[in-house]
Design a protein around this motif. Structure first.
Motif, PDB file in Angstrom:
ATOM      1  N   MET A 124      -4.075  37.506  50.398  1.00  0.00           N
ATOM      2  CA  MET A 124      -3.191  36.672  49.745  1.00  0.00           C
ATOM      3  C   MET A 124      -2.025  36.296  50.488  1.00  0.00           C
ATOM      4  SD  MET A 124      -1.818  36.776  45.731  1.00  0.00           S
ATOM      5  CE  MET A 124      -3.523  37.120  44.914  1.00  0.00           C
ATOM      6  N   THR A 125      -1.743  35.035  50.342  1.00  0.00           N
ATOM      7  CA  THR A 125      -0.492  34.796  51.243  1.00  0.00           C
ATOM      8  C   THR A 125       0.797  35.607  50.517  1.00  0.00           C
ATOM      9  OG1 THR A 125      -1.447  32.793  51.681  1.00  0.00           O
ATOM     10  CG2 THR A 125       0.967  32.843  52.158  1.00  0.00           C
ATOM     11  N   HIS A 126       1.813  35.885  51.286  1.00  0.00           N
ATOM     12  CA  HIS A 126       2.902  36.448  50.731  1.00  0.00           C
ATOM     13  C   HIS A 126       3.981  35.354  50.284  1.00  0.00           C
ATOM     14  CE1 HIS A 126       6.753  38.295  50.331  1.00  0.00           C
ATOM     15  NE2 HIS A 126       6.257  39.720  50.341  1.00  0.00           N
ATOM     16  N   LEU A 127       4.494  35.732  49.233  1.00  0.00           N
ATOM     17  CA  LEU A 127       5.290  34.421  48.532  1.00  0.00           C
ATOM     18  C   LEU A 127       6.539  33.865  49.349  1.00  0.00           C
ATOM     19  CD1 LEU A 127       5.953  32.990  45.770  1.00  0.00           C
ATOM     20  CD2 LEU A 127       7.607  34.755  45.209  1.00  0.00           C
ATOM     21  N   THR A 128       6.806  34.795  50.365  1.00  0.00           N
ATOM     22  CA  THR A 128       7.971  34.083  51.209  1.00  0.00           C
ATOM     23  C   THR A 128       7.281  33.285  52.061  1.00  0.00           C
ATOM     24  OG1 THR A 128       7.519  36.086  52.646  1.00  0.00           O
ATOM     25  CG2 THR A 128       9.404  36.003  50.991  1.00  0.00           C
TER      26      THR A 128
ATOM     27  N   ARG B 193      -6.971  31.412  39.418  1.00  0.00           N
ATOM     28  CA  ARG B 193      -5.332  31.534  39.392  1.00  0.00           C
ATOM     29  C   ARG B 193      -4.766  32.265  38.413  1.00  0.00           C
ATOM     30  NH1 ARG B 193      -6.753  30.734  43.897  1.00  0.00           N
ATOM     31  NH2 ARG B 193      -6.031  29.259  45.196  1.00  0.00           N
ATOM     32  N   PRO B 194      -3.501  32.860  38.436  1.00  0.00           N
ATOM     33  CA  PRO B 194      -2.754  33.414  37.318  1.00  0.00           C
ATOM     34  C   PRO B 194      -2.550  32.057  36.369  1.00  0.00           C
ATOM     35  CG  PRO B 194      -1.675  34.018  39.494  1.00  0.00           C
ATOM     36  CD  PRO B 194      -2.705  32.916  39.813  1.00  0.00           C
ATOM     37  N   TYR B 195      -2.564  32.347  35.046  1.00  0.00           N
ATOM     38  CA  TYR B 195      -2.413  31.322  33.995  1.00  0.00           C
ATOM     39  C   TYR B 195      -1.640  31.932  32.710  1.00  0.00           C
ATOM     40  CZ  TYR B 195      -5.720  34.183  30.905  1.00  0.00           C
ATOM     41  OH  TYR B 195      -6.618  35.082  30.374  1.00  0.00           O
TER      42      TYR B 195
ATOM     43  N   VAL C 151       3.525  37.433  41.568  1.00  0.00           N
ATOM     44  CA  VAL C 151       2.685  36.875  42.713  1.00  0.00           C
ATOM     45  C   VAL C 151       3.191  37.614  43.857  1.00  0.00           C
ATOM     46  CG1 VAL C 151       2.341  34.630  44.199  1.00  0.00           C
ATOM     47  CG2 VAL C 151       2.046  34.542  41.933  1.00  0.00           C
ATOM     48  N   ALA C 152       4.414  37.668  44.073  1.00  0.00           N
ATOM     49  CA  ALA C 152       5.026  38.550  45.013  1.00  0.00           C
ATOM     50  C   ALA C 152       4.711  39.788  44.966  1.00  0.00           C
ATOM     51  CB  ALA C 152       6.596  38.233  44.879  1.00  0.00           C
ATOM     52  N   THR C 153       4.568  40.298  44.018  1.00  0.00           N
ATOM     53  CA  THR C 153       4.022  41.865  43.927  1.00  0.00           C
ATOM     54  C   THR C 153       2.560  42.001  44.215  1.00  0.00           C
ATOM     55  OG1 THR C 153       5.720  42.407  41.995  1.00  0.00           O
ATOM     56  CG2 THR C 153       3.923  44.005  42.305  1.00  0.00           C
ATOM     57  N   GLU C 154       1.829  41.480  43.724  1.00  0.00           N
ATOM     58  CA  GLU C 154       0.461  41.189  44.277  1.00  0.00           C
ATOM     59  C   GLU C 154       0.293  40.984  45.663  1.00  0.00           C
ATOM     60  OE1 GLU C 154      -2.576  41.430  41.941  1.00  0.00           O
ATOM     61  OE2 GLU C 154      -1.079  42.623  41.167  1.00  0.00           O
ATOM     62  N   ALA C 155       1.158  40.232  46.345  1.00  0.00           N
ATOM     63  CA  ALA C 155       0.939  39.812  47.639  1.00  0.00           C
ATOM     64  C   ALA C 155       1.457  40.991  48.584  1.00  0.00           C
ATOM     65  CB  ALA C 155       1.850  38.813  47.922  1.00  0.00           C
ATOM     66  N   VAL C 156       2.358  41.718  48.143  1.00  0.00           N
ATOM     67  CA  VAL C 156       2.803  42.948  48.676  1.00  0.00           C
ATOM     68  C   VAL C 156       1.685  44.017  48.710  1.00  0.00           C
ATOM     69  CG1 VAL C 156       4.560  44.822  48.994  1.00  0.00           C
ATOM     70  CG2 VAL C 156       5.209  42.381  48.729  1.00  0.00           C
ATOM     71  N   ALA C 157       1.098  44.483  47.359  1.00  0.00           N
ATOM     72  CA  ALA C 157       0.168  45.213  47.215  1.00  0.00           C
ATOM     73  C   ALA C 157      -1.233  44.998  47.996  1.00  0.00           C
ATOM     74  CB  ALA C 157      -0.301  45.379  45.577  1.00  0.00           C
ATOM     75  N   ALA C 158      -1.310  43.618  48.423  1.00  0.00           N
ATOM     76  CA  ALA C 158      -2.786  43.406  49.146  1.00  0.00           C
ATOM     77  C   ALA C 158      -2.420  43.520  50.543  1.00  0.00           C
ATOM     78  CB  ALA C 158      -2.696  41.739  48.841  1.00  0.00           C
TER      79      ALA C 158
END
Length: 232
Positions: free
Chosen positions: A1-5, A108-110, A225-232
């Motif tokens: 997953m693409t990081h939020l930044t 997608r998150p909903y 989204v940012a947390t999920e991206a870091v975890a991935a």
């Protein structure tokens, strides 16, 4: 997953606003940091919707394009669940379950929003209300989300409301915002109380959701989204 930044470096995150009406939720998501695209079968909404508007069926568009967005929001029509329907006895479609199924299929998150009477149709919803955000109106709405969502402290409903159609007074500083034959002065005051000054119709403001609710939700969606991206 693409990081939020990385998302923000290329573009702002995007939210798909289904059954968008005149954009109360849309404005809040915009304030939270999203670019917004709205979809509604009512083409008249385009005259006041503050962002990109698509005239069409919400679920059809979601299946075709939902994967292009970072968050999907839906406010299925609430008439089926409204207590007023006990009097008019009309038949309305149940769109919550089909909307959820489409959202989950897209992956997608909903967020699904609806009235309190729709609680049995929603999964572990969170309640938001005007005084949580300093608004002088009581407007309970439920939000089912695919990510964790907590509500701000809910102040007691102490201040009194004016009768529907009347302007607030010092004794009754909160507005009651529901449909009826109201004056233009009432409509403008209701729009200001809601935080939707661009909405110029009585029906539009009565059906709107305060942008403050979506701003709160959108900020937490971005954190998720940012947390999920870091975890991935």
């Amino acid at each position: 997953m693409t990081h939020l930044t990385d998302i923000r470096r290329v573009r702002r995150p995007r939210v798909l606003d289904l059954y968008c009406h005149r954009g109360g939720m849309a404005m809040g998501y915009h304030q939270a940091g999203f670019d917004v695209v709205g979809v509604d079968l009512d083409g008249d909404c385009a005259t006041e919707y503050p962002f990109t508007f698509i005239h069409g069926d919400a679920i059809d568009y979601l299946y075709a394009h939902g994967h292009e967005y970072d968050l999907v929001h839906g406010s299925p029509p609430c008439q089926k669940y409204s207590p007023l329907n006990a009097y008019n006895h009309k038949s309305y479609p149940d769109l919550i379950a089909p909307t959820r199924a489409a959202m989950r299929a897209v992956g997608r998150p909903y967020v699904i929003e609806n009235v309190e009477a729709a609680r049995p149709e929603l999964i572990d919803p969170t309640l938001l209300c005007g005084p949580m955000f300093g608004l002088r109106m009581y407007r309970h709405r439920l939000f089912e989300t695919s990510f964790p969502l907590t509500a701000p402290v809910h102040p007691p409903h102490g201040p009194l409301c004016t009768r529907n159609g009347y302007l607030p007074t010092s004794d009754r500083p909160f507005m009651t915002i529901t449909g009826g034959r109201h004056s233009k002065a009432w409509q403008r005051a209701a729009a200001e109380a809601m935080g939707t000054p661009w909405i110029t119709t009585i029906q539009g403001v009565c059906e709107a959701i305060p942008p403050a609710y979506a701003r709160w939700i959108g900020q937490r969606a971005l954190t998720h989204v940012a947390t999920e991206a870091v975890a991935a």
